[in-house]
Design a protein around this motif. Structure first.
Motif, PDB file in Angstrom:
ATOM      1  N   PHE A 109       3.724   5.158   6.527  1.00  0.00           N
ATOM      2  CA  PHE A 109       2.805   4.339   7.406  1.00  0.00           C
ATOM      3  C   PHE A 109       2.041   3.686   6.921  1.00  0.00           C
ATOM      4  O   PHE A 109       1.718   2.939   6.863  1.00  0.00           O
ATOM      5  CB  PHE A 109       1.961   6.182   8.002  1.00  0.00           C
ATOM      6  N   PHE A 110       2.262   3.332   5.377  1.00  0.00           N
ATOM      7  CA  PHE A 110       1.566   2.504   4.306  1.00  0.00           C
ATOM      8  C   PHE A 110       2.406   1.642   4.594  1.00  0.00           C
ATOM      9  O   PHE A 110       1.101   0.270   4.279  1.00  0.00           O
ATOM     10  CB  PHE A 110       1.787   3.090   2.911  1.00  0.00           C
ATOM     11  N   PRO A 111       3.447   0.845   4.912  1.00  0.00           N
ATOM     12  CA  PRO A 111       3.481  -0.582   4.420  1.00  0.00           C
ATOM     13  C   PRO A 111       2.964  -0.357   6.193  1.00  0.00           C
ATOM     14  O   PRO A 111       2.614  -1.630   6.369  1.00  0.00           O
ATOM     15  CB  PRO A 111       4.823  -0.782   4.660  1.00  0.00           C
ATOM     16  N   VAL A 112       3.121   0.035   6.892  1.00  0.00           N
ATOM     17  CA  VAL A 112       1.936  -0.647   8.288  1.00  0.00           C
ATOM     18  C   VAL A 112       0.671  -0.944   8.525  1.00  0.00           C
ATOM     19  O   VAL A 112       0.492  -1.849   8.891  1.00  0.00           O
ATOM     20  CB  VAL A 112       1.882   0.615  10.057  1.00  0.00           C
ATOM     21  N   VAL A 114      -0.572  -1.572   5.611  1.00  0.00           N
ATOM     22  CA  VAL A 114      -0.658  -2.936   4.818  1.00  0.00           C
ATOM     23  C   VAL A 114      -0.666  -4.396   5.370  1.00  0.00           C
ATOM     24  O   VAL A 114      -1.169  -5.652   5.299  1.00  0.00           O
ATOM     25  CB  VAL A 114       0.674  -3.096   3.277  1.00  0.00           C
ATOM     26  N   GLY A 115       0.428  -3.858   6.129  1.00  0.00           N
ATOM     27  CA  GLY A 115       1.078  -5.216   7.210  1.00  0.00           C
ATOM     28  C   GLY A 115      -0.586  -5.710   8.055  1.00  0.00           C
ATOM     29  O   GLY A 115      -1.225  -6.592   8.302  1.00  0.00           O
ATOM     30  N   PHE A 116      -1.009  -4.302   8.948  1.00  0.00           N
ATOM     31  CA  PHE A 116      -2.645  -4.825   9.172  1.00  0.00           C
ATOM     32  C   PHE A 116      -3.575  -5.387   8.771  1.00  0.00           C
ATOM     33  O   PHE A 116      -4.493  -6.135   9.016  1.00  0.00           O
ATOM     34  CB  PHE A 116      -3.475  -3.304   9.649  1.00  0.00           C
ATOM     35  N   ILE A 117      -4.002  -4.759   7.476  1.00  0.00           N
ATOM     36  CA  ILE A 117      -5.117  -5.221   6.328  1.00  0.00           C
ATOM     37  C   ILE A 117      -4.872  -7.199   6.021  1.00  0.00           C
ATOM     38  O   ILE A 117      -5.158  -7.017   5.350  1.00  0.00           O
ATOM     39  CB  ILE A 117      -5.361  -4.749   5.051  1.00  0.00           C
ATOM     40  N   ARG A 118      -3.623  -7.271   5.491  1.00  0.00           N
ATOM     41  CA  ARG A 118      -3.137  -8.335   5.721  1.00  0.00           C
ATOM     42  C   ARG A 118      -3.421  -9.241   6.371  1.00  0.00           C
ATOM     43  O   ARG A 118      -3.852 -10.268   6.181  1.00  0.00           O
ATOM     44  CB  ARG A 118      -1.284  -8.784   5.099  1.00  0.00           C
ATOM     45  N   ARG A 119      -3.642  -8.328   7.556  1.00  0.00           N
ATOM     46  CA  ARG A 119      -4.203  -9.946   9.245  1.00  0.00           C
ATOM     47  C   ARG A 119      -5.962 -10.322   8.799  1.00  0.00           C
ATOM     48  O   ARG A 119      -6.418  -9.847  10.112  1.00  0.00           O
ATOM     49  CB  ARG A 119      -3.557  -9.329  10.210  1.00  0.00           C
ATOM     50  N   VAL A 120      -6.228  -9.022   8.461  1.00  0.00           N
ATOM     51  CA  VAL A 120      -8.022  -9.292   8.207  1.00  0.00           C
ATOM     52  C   VAL A 120      -8.346 -10.095   7.357  1.00  0.00           C
ATOM     53  O   VAL A 120      -7.761 -10.024   6.219  1.00  0.00           O
ATOM     54  CB  VAL A 120      -8.443  -7.695   7.873  1.00  0.00           C
ATOM     55  N   PRO A 121      -8.941 -11.518   7.814  1.00  0.00           N
ATOM     56  CA  PRO A 121      -9.064 -12.535   7.076  1.00  0.00           C
ATOM     57  C   PRO A 121      -9.613 -12.337   5.468  1.00  0.00           C
ATOM     58  O   PRO A 121      -9.182 -12.690   4.764  1.00  0.00           O
ATOM     59  CB  PRO A 121     -10.268 -12.943   7.629  1.00  0.00           C
ATOM     60  N   ILE A 122     -10.551 -11.142   4.892  1.00  0.00           N
ATOM     61  CA  ILE A 122     -10.844 -11.666   3.493  1.00  0.00           C
ATOM     62  C   ILE A 122     -10.003 -10.536   2.626  1.00  0.00           C
ATOM     63  O   ILE A 122      -9.629 -10.826   1.401  1.00  0.00           O
ATOM     64  CB  ILE A 122     -12.089 -11.048   3.506  1.00  0.00           C
ATOM     65  N   LEU A 123      -9.558  -9.189   3.137  1.00  0.00           N
ATOM     66  CA  LEU A 123      -8.625  -8.454   3.002  1.00  0.00           C
ATOM     67  C   LEU A 123      -7.708  -9.169   3.046  1.00  0.00           C
ATOM     68  O   LEU A 123      -7.018  -8.893   1.649  1.00  0.00           O
ATOM     69  CB  LEU A 123      -8.374  -6.789   3.808  1.00  0.00           C
ATOM     70  N   GLY A 124      -7.105  -9.855   3.698  1.00  0.00           N
ATOM     71  CA  GLY A 124      -5.599 -10.527   3.480  1.00  0.00           C
ATOM     72  C   GLY A 124      -5.726 -11.201   2.835  1.00  0.00           C
ATOM     73  O   GLY A 124      -3.874 -11.476   1.875  1.00  0.00           O
ATOM     74  N   SER A 125      -6.683 -12.233   1.946  1.00  0.00           N
ATOM     75  CA  SER A 125      -6.444 -13.416   1.500  1.00  0.00           C
ATOM     76  C   SER A 125      -6.736 -12.264  -0.249  1.00  0.00           C
ATOM     77  O   SER A 125      -5.782 -13.095  -1.391  1.00  0.00           O
ATOM     78  CB  SER A 125      -7.410 -14.105   1.286  1.00  0.00           C
ATOM     79  N   LEU A 126      -6.768 -10.979   0.054  1.00  0.00           N
ATOM     80  CA  LEU A 126      -7.379 -10.617  -1.603  1.00  0.00           C
ATOM     81  C   LEU A 126      -5.683  -9.880  -1.526  1.00  0.00           C
ATOM     82  O   LEU A 126      -5.563  -9.876  -3.090  1.00  0.00           O
ATOM     83  CB  LEU A 126      -7.882  -9.551  -1.321  1.00  0.00           C
ATOM     84  N   LEU A 127      -5.505  -9.474  -0.924  1.00  0.00           N
ATOM     85  CA  LEU A 127      -4.121  -9.260  -0.611  1.00  0.00           C
ATOM     86  C   LEU A 127      -2.644 -10.130  -1.421  1.00  0.00           C
ATOM     87  O   LEU A 127      -1.371  -9.487  -1.379  1.00  0.00           O
ATOM     88  CB  LEU A 127      -2.834  -8.006   0.672  1.00  0.00           C
ATOM     89  N   ASN A 128      -2.648 -11.362  -0.872  1.00  0.00           N
ATOM     90  CA  ASN A 128      -2.315 -12.042  -1.174  1.00  0.00           C
ATOM     91  C   ASN A 128      -2.182 -13.105  -2.906  1.00  0.00           C
ATOM     92  O   ASN A 128      -1.174 -13.806  -2.646  1.00  0.00           O
ATOM     93  CB  ASN A 128      -2.145 -13.659   0.260  1.00  0.00           C
ATOM     94  N   LEU A 129      -2.988 -12.794  -3.353  1.00  0.00           N
ATOM     95  CA  LEU A 129      -2.799 -12.918  -4.557  1.00  0.00           C
ATOM     96  C   LEU A 129      -1.891 -12.369  -5.329  1.00  0.00           C
ATOM     97  O   LEU A 129      -1.054 -11.477  -5.588  1.00  0.00           O
ATOM     98  CB  LEU A 129      -4.033 -12.982  -5.146  1.00  0.00           C
ATOM     99  N   PRO A 130      -1.825 -13.432  -6.466  1.00  0.00           N
ATOM    100  CA  PRO A 130      -0.195 -12.909  -6.767  1.00  0.00           C
ATOM    101  C   PRO A 130       0.229 -11.991  -7.884  1.00  0.00           C
ATOM    102  O   PRO A 130       0.951 -11.236  -7.987  1.00  0.00           O
ATOM    103  CB  PRO A 130      -0.544 -14.576  -8.827  1.00  0.00           C
ATOM    104  N   GLY A 131      -1.007 -10.938  -8.598  1.00  0.00           N
ATOM    105  CA  GLY A 131      -0.930 -10.085  -8.871  1.00  0.00           C
ATOM    106  C   GLY A 131      -0.506  -8.991  -7.782  1.00  0.00           C
ATOM    107  O   GLY A 131      -0.145  -8.104  -8.077  1.00  0.00           O
ATOM    108  N   ILE A 132      -1.418  -8.873  -6.797  1.00  0.00           N
ATOM    109  CA  ILE A 132      -1.180  -7.931  -5.858  1.00  0.00           C
ATOM    110  C   ILE A 132      -0.783  -8.099  -5.133  1.00  0.00           C
ATOM    111  O   ILE A 132      -0.205  -7.412  -4.893  1.00  0.00           O
ATOM    112  CB  ILE A 132      -2.660  -8.061  -5.122  1.00  0.00           C
ATOM    113  N   SER A 133       0.243  -9.772  -4.628  1.00  0.00           N
ATOM    114  CA  SER A 133       0.885  -9.228  -3.652  1.00  0.00           C
ATOM    115  C   SER A 133       2.754  -8.791  -4.137  1.00  0.00           C
ATOM    116  O   SER A 133       3.298  -8.403  -3.423  1.00  0.00           O
ATOM    117  CB  SER A 133       1.053 -10.809  -3.767  1.00  0.00           C
TER     118      SER A 133
END
Length: 136
Positions: A109-112, A114-133
């Protein structure tokens, strides 16, 4: 005016609503029990409420089918073994076993999530940061 559902609403039964409440209280008691230095009474109440709530939400038969699939027996053993160890009175060991079993049970369930959280505006940009992505 009709009494229909609004756009985006999901109709839930009474047992599903009770289950969501029990699961929510279970998570609260588990979190609060860990905050209060692994209070075994709060952790035990949280465990019981969480498992009971899960049974109400998805149904008793589907709960048994989920936990007792052949490829999930190790994860179920760790999770339910941790619940028993907490009930016996060793809260730190029990919580470690539960967390390990929880991650094994829900790792699909975790990849699903994370994929959902990536679409949330603020949280998605945090997950796309270089160290976290790279980690997520």
């Amino acid at each position: 005016m009709g009494a229909g559902l609004a756009i985006g609403e999901v109709e839930t039964s009474g047992s599903t609503e009770i289950g969501m409440g029990l699961t929510g209280f279970g998570v609260f008691f588990l979190f609060f029990g860990m905050i209060l230095f692994f209070d075994k009474a709060l952790l035990a109440i949280g465990n019981i409420l969480f498992v009971a709530g899960l049974s109400f939400v998805i149904g008793l038969e589907r709960t048994f089918r989920f936990f007792f699939q052949r490829h999930k027996m190790k994860a179920t053993g760790f999770f339910l073994g941790g619940v028993v160890v907490v009930l016996i009175g060793w809260p730190i060991v029990g919580v470690v076993l539960e967390v390990y079993g929880f991650f094994l049970l829900f790792r699909g369930f975790f990849p699903v999530a994370v994929g959902f959280i990536r679409r949330v505006p603020i949280l998605g940009s945090l997950l796309n940061l270089p160290g976290i992505s790279g980690v997520s």
